[in-house]
Design a protein around this motif. Structure first.
Motif, PDB file in Angstrom:
ATOM      1  N   LEU A   1       1.009  -1.117  -0.150  1.00  0.00           N
ATOM      2  CA  LEU A   1      -0.024  -0.298  -0.077  1.00  0.00           C
ATOM      3  C   LEU A   1       1.474   1.016   0.228  1.00  0.00           C
ATOM      4  N   ALA A   2       1.828   1.047   0.876  1.00  0.00           N
ATOM      5  CA  ALA A   2       3.111   2.467   0.789  1.00  0.00           C
ATOM      6  C   ALA A   2       3.265   2.797  -0.544  1.00  0.00           C
ATOM      7  N   LEU A   3       3.029   1.718  -1.114  1.00  0.00           N
ATOM      8  CA  LEU A   3       4.017   2.435  -3.017  1.00  0.00           C
ATOM      9  C   LEU A   3       2.595   2.304  -4.195  1.00  0.00           C
ATOM     10  N   LEU A   4       1.395   2.206  -3.432  1.00  0.00           N
ATOM     11  CA  LEU A   4       0.598   3.451  -4.549  1.00  0.00           C
ATOM     12  C   LEU A   4       0.749   4.391  -4.417  1.00  0.00           C
ATOM     13  N   ALA A   5       0.589   5.332  -5.269  1.00  0.00           N
ATOM     14  CA  ALA A   5       0.342   6.961  -5.392  1.00  0.00           C
ATOM     15  C   ALA A   5      -0.659   6.834  -4.884  1.00  0.00           C
ATOM     16  N   ALA A   6      -0.716   7.978  -4.450  1.00  0.00           N
ATOM     17  CA  ALA A   6      -1.675   8.804  -3.285  1.00  0.00           C
ATOM     18  C   ALA A   6      -2.391  10.280  -4.243  1.00  0.00           C
ATOM     19  N   SER A   7      -3.426  10.369  -5.077  1.00  0.00           N
ATOM     20  CA  SER A   7      -3.977  11.297  -5.876  1.00  0.00           C
ATOM     21  C   SER A   7      -4.971  12.050  -4.916  1.00  0.00           C
ATOM     22  N   ILE A   8      -4.966  13.216  -5.624  1.00  0.00           N
ATOM     23  CA  ILE A   8      -6.234  14.563  -5.231  1.00  0.00           C
ATOM     24  C   ILE A   8      -7.425  14.044  -4.810  1.00  0.00           C
ATOM     25  N   VAL A   9      -8.571  14.073  -3.839  1.00  0.00           N
ATOM     26  CA  VAL A   9      -9.663  14.213  -4.271  1.00  0.00           C
ATOM     27  C   VAL A   9     -10.232  15.178  -4.515  1.00  0.00           C
ATOM     28  N   ALA A  10     -11.007  15.934  -5.916  1.00  0.00           N
ATOM     29  CA  ALA A  10     -11.504  16.601  -6.291  1.00  0.00           C
ATOM     30  C   ALA A  10     -11.844  17.498  -4.925  1.00  0.00           C
ATOM     31  N   SER A  11     -12.427  18.916  -4.869  1.00  0.00           N
ATOM     32  CA  SER A  11     -12.493  20.075  -3.596  1.00  0.00           C
ATOM     33  C   SER A  11     -14.794  19.507  -3.940  1.00  0.00           C
ATOM     34  N   SER A  12     -15.040  19.222  -3.120  1.00  0.00           N
ATOM     35  CA  SER A  12     -15.993  18.734  -2.669  1.00  0.00           C
ATOM     36  C   SER A  12     -16.808  17.986  -3.832  1.00  0.00           C
ATOM     37  N   GLN A  13     -16.139  17.000  -3.721  1.00  0.00           N
ATOM     38  CA  GLN A  13     -16.236  15.538  -4.065  1.00  0.00           C
ATOM     39  C   GLN A  13     -16.640  14.890  -2.593  1.00  0.00           C
ATOM     40  N   THR A  14     -17.446  13.613  -2.385  1.00  0.00           N
ATOM     41  CA  THR A  14     -17.285  12.574  -1.299  1.00  0.00           C
ATOM     42  C   THR A  14     -16.791  11.717  -1.864  1.00  0.00           C
ATOM     43  N   PHE A  15     -15.913  10.990  -0.711  1.00  0.00           N
ATOM     44  CA  PHE A  15     -15.470   9.547  -0.607  1.00  0.00           C
ATOM     45  C   PHE A  15     -15.267   9.180   0.623  1.00  0.00           C
TER      46      PHE A  15
ATOM     47  N   LEU B   1     -12.232   2.195  10.279  1.00  0.00           N
ATOM     48  CA  LEU B   1     -13.813   2.191  10.337  1.00  0.00           C
ATOM     49  C   LEU B   1     -13.715   2.679   9.340  1.00  0.00           C
ATOM     50  N   ARG B   2     -14.710   2.561   8.242  1.00  0.00           N
ATOM     51  CA  ARG B   2     -15.305   2.997   6.999  1.00  0.00           C
ATOM     52  C   ARG B   2     -15.708   3.956   7.028  1.00  0.00           C
ATOM     53  N   LEU B   3     -14.575   5.555   6.727  1.00  0.00           N
ATOM     54  CA  LEU B   3     -14.966   6.990   7.027  1.00  0.00           C
ATOM     55  C   LEU B   3     -15.653   7.493   5.753  1.00  0.00           C
ATOM     56  N   SER B   4     -17.322   8.180   6.155  1.00  0.00           N
ATOM     57  CA  SER B   4     -17.364   8.897   4.651  1.00  0.00           C
ATOM     58  C   SER B   4     -16.879  10.836   4.951  1.00  0.00           C
ATOM     59  N   CYS B   5     -16.490  10.441   4.083  1.00  0.00           N
ATOM     60  CA  CYS B   5     -15.653  12.111   3.871  1.00  0.00           C
ATOM     61  C   CYS B   5     -15.451  13.456   2.633  1.00  0.00           C
ATOM     62  N   ARG B   6     -15.490  14.574   2.437  1.00  0.00           N
ATOM     63  CA  ARG B   6     -16.240  15.259   1.604  1.00  0.00           C
ATOM     64  C   ARG B   6     -14.750  16.343   1.545  1.00  0.00           C
ATOM     65  N   SER B   7     -14.065  15.858   0.483  1.00  0.00           N
ATOM     66  CA  SER B   7     -12.388  16.813   0.161  1.00  0.00           C
ATOM     67  C   SER B   7     -12.790  18.280   0.302  1.00  0.00           C
ATOM     68  N   GLY B   8     -11.639  19.039   0.649  1.00  0.00           N
ATOM     69  CA  GLY B   8     -11.719  20.248   0.587  1.00  0.00           C
ATOM     70  C   GLY B   8     -10.680  20.902  -0.313  1.00  0.00           C
ATOM     71  N   GLY B   9     -10.114  19.740  -1.397  1.00  0.00           N
ATOM     72  CA  GLY B   9      -8.795  19.695  -1.971  1.00  0.00           C
ATOM     73  C   GLY B   9      -7.755  20.029  -1.101  1.00  0.00           C
ATOM     74  N   SER B  10      -6.380  19.824  -2.202  1.00  0.00           N
ATOM     75  CA  SER B  10      -5.343  19.815  -1.526  1.00  0.00           C
ATOM     76  C   SER B  10      -5.288  20.563  -0.424  1.00  0.00           C
ATOM     77  N   ALA B  11      -4.242  19.305  -0.050  1.00  0.00           N
ATOM     78  CA  ALA B  11      -3.455  19.918   1.679  1.00  0.00           C
ATOM     79  C   ALA B  11      -2.220  19.568   1.343  1.00  0.00           C
ATOM     80  N   GLY B  12      -1.487  19.957   0.098  1.00  0.00           N
ATOM     81  CA  GLY B  12      -0.432  19.942   0.003  1.00  0.00           C
ATOM     82  C   GLY B  12       0.298  18.720  -0.283  1.00  0.00           C
ATOM     83  N   GLY B  13       1.510  18.931  -1.248  1.00  0.00           N
ATOM     84  CA  GLY B  13       1.480  17.448  -1.845  1.00  0.00           C
ATOM     85  C   GLY B  13       0.419  16.966  -2.039  1.00  0.00           C
ATOM     86  N   SER B  14       0.944  15.017  -1.792  1.00  0.00           N
ATOM     87  CA  SER B  14      -0.121  13.971  -2.377  1.00  0.00           C
ATOM     88  C   SER B  14      -1.772  14.064  -1.564  1.00  0.00           C
TER      89      SER B  14
END
Length: 141
Positions: A2-16, A91-104
């Motif tokens: 898992l540590a080797l997977l590239a992390a992507s930024i979730v677009a602002s306001s998108q839920t995930f 536990l499974r979290l329900s999240c809403r993106s605020g956009g990039s927080a810097g880096g990945s």
């Protein structure tokens, strides 16, 4: 792996969905099984070396205390990896993106399975502080 997977930024306001697998410190990053690495939005914790950045609130709690409080909210520690990240069976979290927080990292407002806001839950542990500059969350009770 898992540590080797590239992390992507979730677009602002998108839920995930984020199923936490690893935690670094009290405000993240939290690694999600689904790929993103989140920084918990609206809060500030000490850095793991014990310092605080000059432009952010500085809680009295240590970085370890804040990290451990977050780990407990994520279901408890299941070990550690050589980088120092704590392994959680989150536990499974329900999240809403605020956009990039810097880096990945994606800034995210997340809810625990109970429906409780994660940022508020961390503030209640008294190990992090609300960061007014970035606070766009609910009124914590």
């Amino acid at each position: 792996m898992l540590a080797l997977l590239a992390a992507s930024i979730v677009a602002s306001s998108q839920t995930f969905t984020c199923t936490p697998t690893h935690v670094w410190d009290g405000d993240g990053p939290v690694w999600c099984a689904e790929g993103p690495r989140i920084r918990i939005a609206g809060i500030a914790a000490r850095e793991m070396d014990g310092s605080c950045r000059t432009n952010q609130p500085c809680p009295d709690a240590t970085a370890i205390e804040a990290r451990d409080a977050l780990v407990q909210l994520m279901g408890g520690a299941r070990g550690a990896i050589p980088t120092g990240h704590i392994v959680v069976r989150g536990l499974r979290l329900s999240c809403r993106s605020g956009g990039s927080a810097g880096g990945s990292r994606t800034a995210a407002w997340c809810r625990l399975p109970s429906g409780a806001d994660l940022s508020c839950a961390m503030i209640r542990t008294r190990t992090v502080l609300r960061w007014d500059r970035y606070w766009k969350g609910p009124a914590c009770r």
